[in-house]
Design a protein around this motif. Structure first.
Motif: not given
Length: 390
Positions: A118-122
């Protein structure tokens, strides 16, 4: 032990669950003495945060007494500690530059896929805030396991009671960081959307940082009165056109910086917000961002935008053109709590900051479900709920 657990939208219950245990060497077990219901918890309660499972223990604002430690913990049994809602390893790149809420190691690898997609990074690990943030049990419970207990928890002196220091866990540092992100200068006029707990602490922090004027925006009379008691001017958005009022109050130039302390469930009867309400109810992943949209249009050209309010999905009809054409600076993010705790503790001790004025109700943990319902439905009078265990 007894703990507040999630069972579905608007359905939370105090159940008997397994006691926490030491799993890793740096763990500690805390006997919770005080915990609080946060405005962010209402996003879980309303079912708009993904990844919350039935039986999950909620709560991320808590403090208590150390009762058990792993061999790698620096805490000692019997110490009173406030625990940050963010879980931070202390050694990754982000922790090394004090970006604790962006920790790379606190969210277990098997939990990272959804937030990375969803955000590109956890995301980093958070207490009691969905499996996207690690699935950790929260602090609205009699006991809680604290990972990386050598990094986050702050030992607090016995001469300060729980009510004075509990909010170091989240909302006080969040309000402070919100004001810091607004980059306040001595002649600045600052507008704050939302007079909930974070908004009120942002108002207090902005004034301590030297803002010339702070203007608070809400529609609940009691919350506006609390803002006024801190030294803010107020606008009731149900009675005034906010942008017109701010332009008049700022001499036609617009306010220097804005703080959105509302987040993803903002009120409002504009057409786009009502559409977002429907999308949110249908689980389509849309945030209701009317407060943020309003703030972006009200701030002056070249102004600063600080967003402590929680957003988790997508915003429709977002005025990105206003951000670019007006040359705005935008700063946001989960709070890097350990960065601020010691300094803010000092400000509590010397009387610079008051943390107890917004507490409206103290309830036993067993009445936590009533606390959630009233905090949701009676937001004017239920400004902050503290839960006591034992």
């Amino acid at each position: 032990m007894r703990a507040l657990t999630f069972h579905g939208t608007h359905d939370v219950r105090v159940d008997t669950v397994d006691d926490p245990e030491i799993i890793n060497p740096r763990d500690a077990i805390i006997r919770v003495t005080s915990t609080a219901i946060c405005g962010s918890d209402l996003h879980l309660y309303d079912g708009v945060i993904p990844g919350v499972m039935p039986g999950d223990v909620l709560g991320h604002e808590f403090m208590g007494e150390v009762v058990e430690v792993g061999p790698g913990s620096t805490l000692q049994k019997g110490q009173r500690v406030v625990v940050p809602f963010t879980i931070s390893c202390g050694s990754c790149f982000h922790c090394s530059v004090q970006q604790y809420s962006a920790c790379d190691n606190s969210n277990p690898a098997e939990k990272q896929d959804a937030s990375e997609m969803m955000y590109g990074h956890p995301m980093a690990g958070l207490f009691g805030y969905s499996h996207m943030t690690g699935g950790y049990s929260g602090g609205q419970a009699e006991y809680v396991r604290v990972p990386f207990s050598d990094v986050g928890p702050l030992v607090v002196p016995d001469h300060l009671d729980d009510d004075q220091v509990l909010f170091l866990s989240d909302i006080l540092p969040t309000g402070w960081m919100a004001a810091e992100n607004a980059q306040i200068q001595p002649d600045d006029t600052i507008a704050v959307w939302g007079c909930g707990p974070v908004g009120l602490f942002a108002i207090q922090s902005a004034l301590v940082m030297g803002a010339a004027r702070v203007i608070a925006i809400d529609h609940y009379p009691h919350r506006l009165e609390l803002a006024r008691s801190l030294g803010a001017e107020v606008i009731n958005f149900r009675q005034s056109d906010v942008r017109e009022a701010l332009m008049e109050m700022s001499g036609g130039i617009g306010v220097d910086a804005v703080i959105d302390a509302v987040g993803m469930e903002s009120h409002g009867f504009a057409a786009d917000n009502m559409i977002d309400v429907v999308k949110q109810k249908l689980g389509m992943g849309f945030d209701r961002a009317s407060a943020l949209k309003q703030a972006l249009l009200a701030v002056r050209k070249g102004g600063r935008v600080s967003v402590p309010g929680v957003y988790g999905g997508f915003s429709d009809k977002f005025p990105l053109g206003a951000v670019m054409e007006k040359g705005l600076e935008l700063r946001t993010g989960q709070t890097h709590v350990p960065r601020y705790m010691k300094d803010l503790l000092g400000k509590i001790e010397d009387g610079t900051l008051d943390t107890t004025f917004l507490i409206s109700h103290r309830l036993p943990l067993e009445q936590a479900a009533d606390g959630y319902r009233n905090f949701k439905e009676q937001q004017d009078s239920w400004t902050k709920v503290v839960l006591k265990t034992g």
